[in-house]
Design a protein around this motif. Structure first.
Motif, PDB file in Angstrom:
ATOM      1  N   VAL A  83      -0.348  -7.108   4.709  1.00 54.64           N
ATOM      2  CA  VAL A  83      -0.264  -5.721   4.226  1.00 54.64           C
ATOM      3  C   VAL A  83       1.072  -5.077   4.589  1.00 54.64           C
ATOM      4  O   VAL A  83       1.482  -5.106   5.743  1.00 54.64           O
ATOM      5  N   VAL A  93       0.845  -1.198   0.000  1.00 53.65           N
ATOM      6  CA  VAL A  93       0.000   0.000   0.000  1.00 53.65           C
ATOM      7  C   VAL A  93       0.882   1.250   0.000  1.00 53.65           C
ATOM      8  O   VAL A  93       1.640   1.475   0.937  1.00 53.65           O
ATOM      9  N   ILE A 122       2.904  -1.345   4.304  1.00 56.28           N
ATOM     10  CA  ILE A 122       2.616   0.054   3.972  1.00 56.28           C
ATOM     11  C   ILE A 122       3.931   0.788   3.749  1.00 56.28           C
ATOM     12  O   ILE A 122       4.850   0.671   4.563  1.00 56.28           O
ATOM     13  N   SER A 137      -5.107   0.139   3.016  1.00 58.78           N
ATOM     14  CA  SER A 137      -4.479  -0.792   3.966  1.00 58.78           C
ATOM     15  C   SER A 137      -5.527  -1.376   4.916  1.00 58.78           C
ATOM     16  O   SER A 137      -5.484  -2.550   5.265  1.00 58.78           O
TER      17      SER A 137
END
Ligand code: PLP
Length: 405
Positions: free
Chosen positions: A122, A101, A124, A112
């Protein structure tokens, strides 16, 4: 007579709640809608049948033009742009799959939350300072890990930053066998985006911004590569309404999925039709010219823009609030005295003026700039209103074909 536990509430007609003259919406969305869009939004027809079939097929054809794609997997969604984002995520990610993300503000970060919501892994990343993502930052993320999906926003509305390297970032992701979801909610049809040419797998957008349609009906387009993943997924999609395979029944096979938001689709039809009449080139030019002229006007007034020019988003312009200025006071004066509304921000010390669709009309630009200048002045901050207005005028090519319907 039956005595109800909950008695009927006081009857207050809507006309007593709404302002007599609607506010001019110059914030970060929703934006004013053309009359043709508003009229279409007042019509209900059967959501199945020949008339609706023709409308759906034309909405898809016109949306292909807006997205610049030849893919047929284009669906309308009965829901906000966030629902379109959720459809992209929910259909391409599940436990065992991973997302990268690219987060630079409220909306790009939302991916996210959506991706963890469906149980995917996930990661980020955030750009350095308040800047767009560099290609290197994204390349670095792929050095240590592989990802199934990369998410990124073209223009981050919450802070007014444009991802200037979007095309190259998509290329990096594709080189790494990663699908790309792009949030073009505030940018679609306000600036170039070529889904097929740039190799984007999913583009999402809402009605209420660049398209100048109503809020609550959104659009999504899938590439063939994304559709292959969706068709072959073994895990059921956890969101019944947002299941792309089910949406495809309505949007391609013309079978029942759920009752379509008919007025919203008709409104979208008209919004897209007006875009095809204007043409993308002219629309991009109108947005560019209007926004840059407004930015020059704001600076000539003595205000500071939050984002440097080279990566400033034209669709939503962020303005620094002078020290001691209270956002709510500035905004409320504009509403009370000028009937113009602009936006505050999510935690940043800025205010934001939208430059999407119908907002980019000369009469709206003059009105919002004057109202803002007057509001600063009345709230005790000296600004040079005359210079600002003159600079706006100098920078607007007052081509009536572009600016007045
Ligand atoms: C870039 C961007 N993405 C997503 C959204 C979410 O849109 P909605 O509020 O329609 O869900 C917005 C709304 O402002 C936005 O600007």
């Amino acid at each position: 007579m039956t005595s109800y536990m909950v008695p009927p509430p006081k009857n207050i007609p809507l006309s007593e709640i709404l302002p007599t003259e609607p506010l001019l919406l110059m914030g970060a969305g929703p934006v004013p809608i053309p009359h043709a869009v508003a009229s279409a939004n007042g019509v209900v027809i059967n959501h199945m049948g020949d008339t609706m079939n023709e409308i759906i097929s034309r909405v898809k054809t016109m949306a292909k033009y807006a997205f610049q794609t030849s893919n047929d997997k284009i669906f309308g969604i009965s829901g906000p742009s966030s629902a379109a984002m959720e459809m992209g995520i929910t259909n391409l990610l599940w436990p065992g799959r991973s997302a990268l993300v690219c987060s630079m503000g409220t909306f790009s970060h939302r991916f996210s939350e959506l991706a963890s919501g469906v149980g995917s892994d996930v990661t980020i990343i955030e750009p350095k300072e308040n800047k767009p993502f560099s290609v290197e930052e994204v390349e670095k993320a792929f050095e240590s890990k592989s990802f199934d999906v990369l998410t990124i926003v073209q223009g981050e509305t919450s802070c007014g930053i444009l991802n200037t390297n979007l095309k190259e970032i998509v290329r990096v992701a594709k080189k790494n066998n990663c699908l790309v979801i792009v949030d073009a909610v505030c940018t679609l049809t306000t600036m170039p985006l070529s889904m097929d040419e740039w190799g984007i797998d999913v583009v999402v957008t809402g009605g209420q911004k660049g398209l100048s349609s109503i809020p609550g009906v959104s659009l999504i387009a899938f590439s063939n590569a994304a559709w292959d993943v969706i068709e072959n997924r073994k895990v059921n999609c956890p969101h019944w309404c947002l299941d792309a395979r089910k949406a495809n029944m309505f949007w391609t096979e013309r079978k029942y999925h759920y009752t379509a938001p008919v007025p919203g689709i008709l409104a979208m039809y008209e919004a897209l039709r007006l875009i095809t009449i204007e043409t993308l080139d002219k629309r991009f030019e109108r947005h560019h010219m209007s926004s840059r002229a407004l930015q020059k006007g704001l600076e000539a007034m003595g205000l500071t823009l939050f984002v440097p020019e080279e990566y400033r988003l034209n669709s939503v312009v962020a303005i620094d609030l002078p020290k001691k200025a209270e956002s709510s006071k500035i905004l409320n004066y504009m509403i009370d005295k000028f009937n113009v509304e602009i936006s505050g921000a999510f935690g940043l010390n800025i205010i934001r003026i939208g430059q999407m669709g119908e907002q980019c009309r000369s009469q709206n630009l003059f009105k919002v700039l004057y109202a803002l200048g007057m509001s600063f002045r009345k709230n005790g901050f000296e600004v040079d209103i005359a210079s600002g207005m003159a600079r706006l005028e100098e920078n607007l090519v007052l081509d009536l074909e572009h600016f007045v319907e």
